[in-house]
Design a protein around this motif. Structure first.
Motif, PDB file in Angstrom:
ATOM      1  N   PHE A   1     111.965   8.152  89.129  1.00 39.95           N
ATOM      2  CA  PHE A   1     113.053   8.959  89.670  1.00 39.95           C
ATOM      3  C   PHE A   1     112.784  10.446  89.425  1.00 39.95           C
ATOM      4  N   ILE A   2     113.514  11.272  90.156  1.00 40.26           N
ATOM      5  CA  ILE A   2     113.524  12.716  89.909  1.00 40.26           C
ATOM      6  C   ILE A   2     114.866  13.031  89.262  1.00 40.26           C
ATOM      7  N   PRO A   3     114.903  13.145  87.921  1.00 39.65           N
ATOM      8  CA  PRO A   3     116.182  13.281  87.239  1.00 39.65           C
ATOM      9  C   PRO A   3     116.635  14.730  87.054  1.00 39.65           C
ATOM     10  N   SER A   4     117.927  14.903  86.995  1.00 44.20           N
ATOM     11  CA  SER A   4     118.533  16.162  86.581  1.00 44.20           C
ATOM     12  C   SER A   4     119.665  15.821  85.622  1.00 44.20           C
ATOM     13  N   GLY A   5     120.147  16.821  84.914  1.00 47.86           N
ATOM     14  CA  GLY A   5     121.193  16.593  83.927  1.00 47.86           C
ATOM     15  C   GLY A   5     122.356  17.540  84.117  1.00 47.86           C
ATOM     16  N   LEU A   6     123.532  17.092  83.725  1.00 46.97           N
ATOM     17  CA  LEU A   6     124.749  17.904  83.806  1.00 46.97           C
ATOM     18  C   LEU A   6     125.516  17.739  82.508  1.00 46.97           C
ATOM     19  N   ASP A   7     126.011  18.850  81.971  1.00 51.72           N
ATOM     20  CA  ASP A   7     126.800  18.778  80.743  1.00 51.72           C
ATOM     21  C   ASP A   7     127.752  19.960  80.677  1.00 51.72           C
ATOM     22  N   VAL A   8     128.873  19.772  79.994  1.00 54.59           N
ATOM     23  CA  VAL A   8     129.859  20.833  79.820  1.00 54.59           C
ATOM     24  C   VAL A   8     129.579  21.661  78.569  1.00 54.59           C
ATOM     25  N   SER A   9     128.659  21.183  77.720  1.00 50.47           N
ATOM     26  CA  SER A   9     128.316  21.868  76.472  1.00 50.47           C
ATOM     27  C   SER A   9     127.099  22.763  76.664  1.00 50.47           C
ATOM     28  N   GLN A  10     127.269  24.047  76.496  1.00 50.53           N
ATOM     29  CA  GLN A  10     126.147  24.981  76.607  1.00 50.53           C
ATOM     30  C   GLN A  10     125.128  24.740  75.505  1.00 50.53           C
ATOM     31  N   GLY A  11     125.616  24.403  74.307  1.00 45.18           N
ATOM     32  CA  GLY A  11     124.720  24.146  73.190  1.00 45.18           C
ATOM     33  C   GLY A  11     123.809  22.959  73.448  1.00 45.18           C
ATOM     34  N   MET A  12     124.377  21.894  74.002  1.00 46.20           N
ATOM     35  CA  MET A  12     123.580  20.713  74.324  1.00 46.20           C
ATOM     36  C   MET A  12     122.533  21.034  75.395  1.00 46.20           C
ATOM     37  N   LEU A  13     122.945  21.783  76.412  1.00 46.57           N
ATOM     38  CA  LEU A  13     122.024  22.095  77.508  1.00 46.57           C
ATOM     39  C   LEU A  13     120.896  23.013  77.055  1.00 46.57           C
ATOM     40  N   LYS A  14     121.180  23.929  76.161  1.00 46.85           N
ATOM     41  CA  LYS A  14     120.127  24.813  75.642  1.00 46.85           C
ATOM     42  C   LYS A  14     119.015  23.984  75.003  1.00 46.85           C
ATOM     43  N   LEU A  15     119.405  23.006  74.201  1.00 50.04           N
ATOM     44  CA  LEU A  15     118.418  22.146  73.544  1.00 50.04           C
ATOM     45  C   LEU A  15     117.713  21.241  74.553  1.00 50.04           C
ATOM     46  N   ALA A  16     118.473  20.733  75.543  1.00 46.80           N
ATOM     47  CA  ALA A  16     117.872  19.871  76.571  1.00 46.80           C
ATOM     48  C   ALA A  16     116.815  20.629  77.358  1.00 46.80           C
ATOM     49  N   LYS A  17     117.097  21.886  77.701  1.00 44.57           N
ATOM     50  CA  LYS A  17     116.145  22.698  78.462  1.00 44.57           C
ATOM     51  C   LYS A  17     114.882  22.990  77.648  1.00 44.57           C
ATOM     52  N   GLU A  18     115.049  23.180  76.346  1.00 43.96           N
ATOM     53  CA  GLU A  18     113.888  23.408  75.491  1.00 43.96           C
ATOM     54  C   GLU A  18     112.991  22.174  75.454  1.00 43.96           C
ATOM     55  N   ARG A  19     113.610  21.008  75.465  1.00 48.83           N
ATOM     56  CA  ARG A  19     112.854  19.762  75.402  1.00 48.83           C
ATOM     57  C   ARG A  19     112.219  19.412  76.744  1.00 48.83           C
ATOM     58  N   HIS A  20     112.912  19.735  77.845  1.00 49.02           N
ATOM     59  CA  HIS A  20     112.439  19.378  79.187  1.00 49.02           C
ATOM     60  C   HIS A  20     112.550  20.592  80.119  1.00 49.02           C
ATOM     61  N   PRO A  21     111.664  21.562  79.954  1.00 53.58           N
ATOM     62  CA  PRO A  21     111.784  22.804  80.726  1.00 53.58           C
ATOM     63  C   PRO A  21     111.615  22.646  82.235  1.00 53.58           C
ATOM     64  N   SER A  22     111.008  21.567  82.678  1.00 54.74           N
ATOM     65  CA  SER A  22     110.788  21.389  84.120  1.00 54.74           C
ATOM     66  C   SER A  22     111.940  20.658  84.817  1.00 54.74           C
ATOM     67  N   VAL A  23     112.923  20.205  84.042  1.00 54.15           N
ATOM     68  CA  VAL A  23     114.049  19.453  84.611  1.00 54.15           C
ATOM     69  C   VAL A  23     115.184  20.414  84.956  1.00 54.15           C
ATOM     70  N   ASP A  24     115.876  20.138  86.044  1.00 53.38           N
ATOM     71  CA  ASP A  24     117.019  20.939  86.474  1.00 53.38           C
ATOM     72  C   ASP A  24     118.263  20.493  85.701  1.00 53.38           C
TER      73      ASP A  24
END
Length: 199
Positions: free
Chosen positions: A64-87
């Motif tokens: 699949f081509i996954p993307s993520g959505l979250d209401v927590s900015q803190g969670m998304l900051k860490l998610a982006k660091e772990r998966h920089p190529s994911v939207d």
């Protein structure tokens, strides 16, 4: 509590998922079961994706081509660091307007935090964003009747709501979905998950 309040609460507890004590296999078997029903492997969305990326990684491995959505900015900051190529999308799912169609959507331990009054609208919106044959897996409080409560088990107070097991089943049947799997997976806790397929 509003979803933005939930986001701020989760901003305070990102350490729970980073501690090394968090079970990274949590929900993986359920997702593998859901993926076994997949007819198409296009775009996928993880609602309330958090910071671990475990479902993002699984979906990628499955084609699949996954993307993520979250209401927590803190969670998304860490998610982006772990998966920089994911939207990743910072949004309140109650307000978010889908502009994509998906073959797979997951909302594991996430949309149970939205107001009870929004459950039906949000779930309808999610189903409408699936392609025909698309799959949706989500966890919820498998209580008998619709209701809501708050607790501070994780630290900050957070809100939970549920339509009740029969309420969720009735809604998905009304929306023309096929129920593929229902499981009380952490019995005697009321943690429950559903896998539904859009007709």
């Amino acid at each position: 509590m509003k979803p933005t309040d939930i986001g701020q609460a989760y901003d305070q507890i990102t350490h729970i998922w980073q501690s090394g004590k968090f079970n990274m296999n949590n929900g993986i078997d359920a997702h593998r079961r859901a993926l076994s029903f997949a007819k198409h492997k296009g775009k996928a969305l993880d609602i309330g994706c958090g910071c671990t990326g475990r479902f993002i990684e699984l979906l990628s491995e499955e084609g699949f081509i996954p993307s993520g959505l979250d209401v927590s900015q803190g969670m998304l900051k860490l998610a982006k660091e772990r998966h920089p190529s994911v939207d990743f999308i910072h949004a309140d799912i109650c307000q978010y307007e889908f502009n994509e169609k998906y073959d797979f959507i997951t909302a594991w331990d996430s949309i149970w935090h939205i107001p009870l009054s929004e459950q039906q609208n949000v779930l309808t919106k999610i189903v409408n964003s699936l392609n025909s044959g698309g799959l949706f897996i989500f966890s919820f409080g498998g209580v008998e009747k619709a209701g809501a409560h708050t607790d501070d088990f994780m630290g900050p107070e957070v809100y939970y709501s549920s339509l009740g097991t029969n309420g969720f089943l009735a809604l998905f049947i009304e929306l023309g979905c096929t129920i593929r799997h229902l499981e009380f997976d952490q019995y005697p806790e009321v943690h429950t998950y559903l896998i539904v397929e859009k007709g």
